[in-house]
Design an enzyme around this catalytic site. Structure first.
Site, PDB file in Angstrom:
ATOM      1  N   HIS A 194     -59.839 -13.537  64.187  1.00  0.00           N
ATOM      2  CA  HIS A 194     -59.786 -13.915  65.596  1.00  0.00           C
ATOM      3  C   HIS A 194     -61.162 -13.807  66.223  1.00  0.00           C
ATOM      4  CE1 HIS A 194     -58.735  -9.641  65.225  1.00  0.00           C
ATOM      5  NE2 HIS A 194     -59.338  -9.447  66.376  1.00  0.00           N
ATOM      6  N   ASP A 203     -55.852 -11.747  75.801  1.00  0.00           N
ATOM      7  CA  ASP A 203     -55.766 -10.411  75.193  1.00  0.00           C
ATOM      8  C   ASP A 203     -54.914  -9.511  76.078  1.00  0.00           C
ATOM      9  OD1 ASP A 203     -57.740  -8.772  72.960  1.00  0.00           O
ATOM     10  OD2 ASP A 203     -56.614  -7.579  74.418  1.00  0.00           O
ATOM     11  N   CYS A 259     -47.701  -9.682  60.037  1.00  0.00           N
ATOM     12  CA  CYS A 259     -48.973  -9.894  60.741  1.00  0.00           C
ATOM     13  C   CYS A 259     -48.646 -10.152  62.208  1.00  0.00           C
ATOM     14  CB  CYS A 259     -49.749 -11.063  60.145  1.00  0.00           C
ATOM     15  SG  CYS A 259     -51.131 -11.577  61.186  1.00  0.00           S
TER      16      CYS A 259
HETATM   17  P1  AMP Z   1     -59.681  -6.406  67.161  1.00  0.00           P
HETATM   18  O1  AMP Z   1     -59.695  -4.955  67.551  1.00  0.00           O
HETATM   19  O2  AMP Z   1     -61.023  -7.058  67.156  1.00  0.00           O
HETATM   20  O3  AMP Z   1     -58.916  -6.593  65.867  1.00  0.00           O
HETATM   21  O4  AMP Z   1     -58.884  -7.174  68.299  1.00  0.00           O
HETATM   22  C1  AMP Z   1     -57.508  -7.191  68.381  1.00  0.00           C
HETATM   23  C2  AMP Z   1     -57.172  -7.495  69.804  1.00  0.00           C
HETATM   24  O5  AMP Z   1     -55.809  -7.855  69.863  1.00  0.00           O
HETATM   25  C3  AMP Z   1     -57.368  -6.308  70.771  1.00  0.00           C
HETATM   26  O6  AMP Z   1     -58.321  -6.664  71.762  1.00  0.00           O
HETATM   27  C4  AMP Z   1     -55.979  -6.110  71.358  1.00  0.00           C
HETATM   28  O7  AMP Z   1     -55.994  -5.778  72.718  1.00  0.00           O
HETATM   29  C5  AMP Z   1     -55.326  -7.459  71.117  1.00  0.00           C
HETATM   30  N1  AMP Z   1     -53.879  -7.451  71.034  1.00  0.00           N
HETATM   31  C6  AMP Z   1     -53.095  -6.598  70.328  1.00  0.00           C
HETATM   32  N2  AMP Z   1     -51.796  -6.929  70.471  1.00  0.00           N
HETATM   33  C7  AMP Z   1     -51.759  -8.012  71.293  1.00  0.00           C
HETATM   34  C8  AMP Z   1     -50.720  -8.817  71.829  1.00  0.00           C
HETATM   35  N3  AMP Z   1     -49.418  -8.592  71.543  1.00  0.00           N
HETATM   36  N4  AMP Z   1     -51.038  -9.836  72.647  1.00  0.00           N
HETATM   37  C9  AMP Z   1     -52.339 -10.076  72.954  1.00  0.00           C
HETATM   38  N5  AMP Z   1     -53.367  -9.366  72.474  1.00  0.00           N
HETATM   39  C10 AMP Z   1     -53.091  -8.336  71.655  1.00  0.00           C
END
Ligand code: AMP
Length: 113
Positions: A99, A30, A4
Site C-alpha cells: 500500500h 486511512d 489479509c
Molecule cells: P502500515 O503501518 O504502513 O502497514 O499502514 C497500515 C495502515 O492501515 C495504517 O495507517 C492503519 O491506520 C491503516 N488501517 C488499518 N486498518 C484499517 C481499516 N480497516 N481501514 C482503513 N485503514 C486501516
C-alpha cells in the site's frame, strides 16, 4: 488472500471509505489519519510489500502510481503531498498487503524517518 485485512476490504467484507477505484487499484481513507488527508492506495492483486513487487506486472504497478496522481488532484492537494510505502518490520509495516500512503493537507516535517 485469506486473512489479509486489505483483501477483505477489497472483497467488501470490511467497510472502507472509498475514494478511487479502477481495474487494478483501490483507494480508501486511512482509519487512523495522520494528516488532514490520509489515503491508502492498494493494488487489487495481493502482494505483501515493495519487496514482493515483482508479483505485479508493469500495468498493475504503474496503475498504482497513476492513481496517486489522480487522487491528489481529486483531493485538491495542489500545494503538495507525501507518498510513503512502509516495507517490512524495520519500516513498521503493519498490514502485509502493498500500500501507498498519500499524506497531505498540511506541511510535512522535513525529516522522513
Ligand atoms: P502500515 O503501518 O504502513 O502497514 O499502514 C497500515 C495502515 O492501515 C495504517 O495507517 C492503519 O491506520 C491503516 N488501517 C488499518 N486498518 C484499517 C481499516 N480497516 N481501514 C482503513 N485503514 C486501516
Amino acid at each position: 488472500m485469506e486473512n489479509c485485512l486489505f483483501c477483505k476490504i477489497l472483497a467488501g467484507e470490511i467497510p472502507s471509505s472509498k475514494v478511487y477505484e479502477d481495474e487494478f487499484v483501490y483507494a480508501f481513507r486511512d482509519i487512523h489519519p495522520q494528516a488532514p488527508t490520509h489515503i491508502l492506495v492498494i493494488p487489487k492483486k495481493h502482494v505483501a510489500s515493495m519487496a514482493e513487487v515483482d508479483g505485479l506486472n508493469d500495468l498493475e504497478l504503474a496503475s498504482c502510481l497513476r492513481a496517486i496522481r489522480l487522487i491528489a488532484k481529486q483531493e485538491k492537494l495542489d500545494s503538495g503531498f507525501r507518498v510513503v510505502s512502509n516495507c517490512g518490520p524495520d519500516a513498521c509495516q503493519s498490514v502485509p498487503h502493498l500500500h501507498f500512503h498519500i499524506l497531505g493537507g498540511r506541511s510535512m516535517e522535513e525529516t522522513m524517518a
